[in-house]
Each structure stands twice: as structure tokens, then as C-alpha cells.
Scaffold this motif. Sequence first.
Motif, PDB file in Angstrom:
ATOM      1  N   GLU A  13     -34.668  90.659  13.679  1.00 16.36           N
ATOM      2  CA  GLU A  13     -35.483  90.525  12.805  1.00 16.36           C
ATOM      3  C   GLU A  13     -36.817  89.938  13.421  1.00 16.36           C
ATOM      4  O   GLU A  13     -36.668  88.972  14.409  1.00 16.36           O
ATOM      5  CB  GLU A  13     -35.173  89.828  11.757  1.00 16.36           C
ATOM      6  CG  GLU A  13     -36.235  89.464  10.603  1.00 16.36           C
ATOM      7  CD  GLU A  13     -36.098  88.783   9.358  1.00 16.36           C
ATOM      8  OE1 GLU A  13     -36.783  88.464   8.573  1.00 16.36           O
ATOM      9  OE2 GLU A  13     -34.611  88.472   9.066  1.00 16.36           O
ATOM     10  N   GLN A  46     -32.816 101.641  13.822  1.00 14.89           N
ATOM     11  CA  GLN A  46     -33.244 102.030  12.487  1.00 14.89           C
ATOM     12  C   GLN A  46     -33.490 100.680  11.611  1.00 14.89           C
ATOM     13  O   GLN A  46     -32.898  99.514  11.710  1.00 14.89           O
ATOM     14  CB  GLN A  46     -31.840 102.705  11.544  1.00 14.89           C
ATOM     15  CG  GLN A  46     -30.709 101.973  11.450  1.00 14.89           C
ATOM     16  CD  GLN A  46     -29.558 102.539  10.903  1.00 14.89           C
ATOM     17  OE1 GLN A  46     -28.657 102.715  11.440  1.00 14.89           O
ATOM     18  NE2 GLN A  46     -29.565 102.952   9.561  1.00 14.89           N
ATOM     19  N   TYR A  47     -34.504 100.762  10.818  1.00 14.52           N
ATOM     20  CA  TYR A  47     -35.019  99.537   9.964  1.00 14.52           C
ATOM     21  C   TYR A  47     -34.015  99.435   8.711  1.00 14.52           C
ATOM     22  O   TYR A  47     -33.464 100.351   8.344  1.00 14.52           O
ATOM     23  CB  TYR A  47     -36.235  99.751   9.327  1.00 14.52           C
ATOM     24  CG  TYR A  47     -37.273  99.541  10.463  1.00 14.52           C
ATOM     25  CD1 TYR A  47     -37.689  98.462  11.215  1.00 14.52           C
ATOM     26  CD2 TYR A  47     -38.604 100.614  10.790  1.00 14.52           C
ATOM     27  CE1 TYR A  47     -38.356  98.283  12.131  1.00 14.52           C
ATOM     28  CE2 TYR A  47     -39.169 100.553  11.525  1.00 14.52           C
ATOM     29  CZ  TYR A  47     -39.449  99.252  12.448  1.00 14.52           C
ATOM     30  OH  TYR A  47     -40.320  99.081  13.428  1.00 14.52           O
ATOM     31  N   ALA A  54     -39.746  97.018   6.963  1.00 11.46           N
ATOM     32  CA  ALA A  54     -39.543  97.111   8.361  1.00 11.46           C
ATOM     33  C   ALA A  54     -39.550  95.772   9.351  1.00 11.46           C
ATOM     34  O   ALA A  54     -40.192  95.919  10.488  1.00 11.46           O
ATOM     35  CB  ALA A  54     -40.700  98.128   8.958  1.00 11.46           C
ATOM     36  N   ARG A  55     -39.061  94.750   8.734  1.00 14.40           N
ATOM     37  CA  ARG A  55     -38.917  93.564   9.650  1.00 14.40           C
ATOM     38  C   ARG A  55     -37.503  93.384  10.389  1.00 14.40           C
ATOM     39  O   ARG A  55     -37.309  92.857  11.328  1.00 14.40           O
ATOM     40  CB  ARG A  55     -39.097  92.512   8.675  1.00 14.40           C
ATOM     41  CG  ARG A  55     -40.532  92.251   8.322  1.00 14.40           C
ATOM     42  CD  ARG A  55     -40.751  91.081   7.505  1.00 14.40           C
ATOM     43  NE  ARG A  55     -40.662  89.869   8.415  1.00 14.40           N
ATOM     44  CZ  ARG A  55     -41.701  89.405   9.228  1.00 14.40           C
ATOM     45  NH1 ARG A  55     -42.816  90.098   9.256  1.00 14.40           N
ATOM     46  NH2 ARG A  55     -41.472  88.273  10.071  1.00 14.40           N
ATOM     47  N   ARG A  56     -36.536  93.862   9.463  1.00 15.88           N
ATOM     48  CA  ARG A  56     -35.080  93.847  10.192  1.00 15.88           C
ATOM     49  C   ARG A  56     -34.724  95.010  10.689  1.00 15.88           C
ATOM     50  O   ARG A  56     -34.889  96.315  10.205  1.00 15.88           O
ATOM     51  CB  ARG A  56     -34.167  93.267   9.090  1.00 15.88           C
ATOM     52  CG  ARG A  56     -34.437  92.005   8.780  1.00 15.88           C
ATOM     53  CD  ARG A  56     -33.247  91.441   7.597  1.00 15.88           C
ATOM     54  NE  ARG A  56     -32.059  91.759   7.942  1.00 15.88           N
ATOM     55  CZ  ARG A  56     -31.225  92.599   7.304  1.00 15.88           C
ATOM     56  NH1 ARG A  56     -31.442  93.229   6.534  1.00 15.88           N
ATOM     57  NH2 ARG A  56     -29.881  92.748   7.978  1.00 15.88           N
ATOM     58  N   PHE A  57     -34.217  95.136  11.842  1.00 18.87           N
ATOM     59  CA  PHE A  57     -33.473  96.454  12.423  1.00 18.87           C
ATOM     60  C   PHE A  57     -32.260  96.522  13.173  1.00 18.87           C
ATOM     61  O   PHE A  57     -31.809  95.388  13.386  1.00 18.87           O
ATOM     62  CB  PHE A  57     -34.740  97.085  13.287  1.00 18.87           C
ATOM     63  CG  PHE A  57     -34.989  96.241  14.512  1.00 18.87           C
ATOM     64  CD1 PHE A  57     -34.400  96.173  15.552  1.00 18.87           C
ATOM     65  CD2 PHE A  57     -36.010  95.374  14.293  1.00 18.87           C
ATOM     66  CE1 PHE A  57     -34.667  95.363  16.564  1.00 18.87           C
ATOM     67  CE2 PHE A  57     -36.393  94.354  15.198  1.00 18.87           C
ATOM     68  CZ  PHE A  57     -35.949  94.633  16.506  1.00 18.87           C
TER      69      PHE A  57
END
Length: 200
Positions: free
Chosen positions: A79, A57-58, A63-66
Motif C-alpha cells: 500500500e 492489480q489494485y 488504487a492505494r493497495r495492490f
Amino acid sequence: SGLGASVFPFLGGRYREVYDVSGEAPISAAKFDYLAADLPLAAKLATRFSKTKYVLQYLDPGARRFRAARADRLTGEAEILFHDAPMNWRTYYGWGSSKLGPWRLHGSAYVDIRIGPAPRTPGAIAYEVRVRTRPVNAMVNAIMGLGLFRGYVIGQIRDTMKDLVGASAALSTQGVEAILKDPAFTLEEREKVRALAGLP
């Protein structure tokens, strides 16, 4: 600045292990890029077409870190540091843990993923993955340098790449109808699957 302070130790440090994995996958560069840009969808498809449960999951609107997990063996947060589209090169930095027998080992990792055309298979890609780890202390570093653990980590990386790209290949061979009728996929996810299947 930013993540630079975290990434800096990988330029040289007392504790560091490097794992290299390369191979080919029956997927086009366009489909790989589509999945790389939507990692939760890639994880869901990998779970659907493999025997391994992936969760991703982001953690931010960009939508760079997950946050991600592969069964109960690998967990962590990461990231994307940069994406060089012309070079087909992505780099990630993250922190997580891996489980081996009675141990759960913690550390950070700097991951390079590069793809290109497979030299002998038209329409497929060749990939190179390099994982630089920085264990939390000397004991963990010693364990991660053992041949047994090294083989385990490389196997986990290879299997993850196989599952992620294999999901797209499975769509091509089995069609998308099963996914489009699967209630586990939302309407938005089904439309994304349809778009993925339509890529060359």
C-alpha cells in the motif's frame, strides 16, 4: 493508527535489513509519474518489453493497495503510504515473499523511492530506492543478511526498476503502433499508452 502499528517496527527492531539501490533511467519525470500512478499498466508494459512476467492489480477503489508478482520470485501485497509530489518521493509498505534456491522467505518491507533529474543526462531521471525489510524471525534475518542473498535482492530491485522504466523508453524508440495493435491491451489501455507516449 491505521498502518502505523505495522510501520512502527521499522523505526527500530531486533531484526531488520536495509537494501539501497540507485541509478539512472532514460525516462522523463512526467512519464515516471504517469507509470507510478498506474502500476497495472506499468507492469503490463514491463512484461511486454522484457523477458520477465509482471502481474499487478489494485485491491481497492482508491488504487492505494495492490497485489504484485515478479515471475515466481517475488510476490506480495503493498500500500502506498504517502506521495510527496514536490519532493518526488513515494513510500510504500507491504508484506511478501522472495524465492532463492530452495528457500521462500517471508517478511514485511518499507520502501522509499525518490527521483530527480539525472546530473549528466538531459531528460533522464536519477532514482534512489531504499528497502527496509523486517524478516519474520532470526533464522530468516540471518539468511537475508548473507552477501549472496543481499546481492540477489539488490539485483531483483535493480532489474525491476530497469524493466518498469525501460517500458516507457521502449515506447519512445519503437513507437506505439505495435502496442495499439496488440490484442492483449484493451482499448482503455491503448489510450493510456498513447497518452504516455505523448508526454515530454
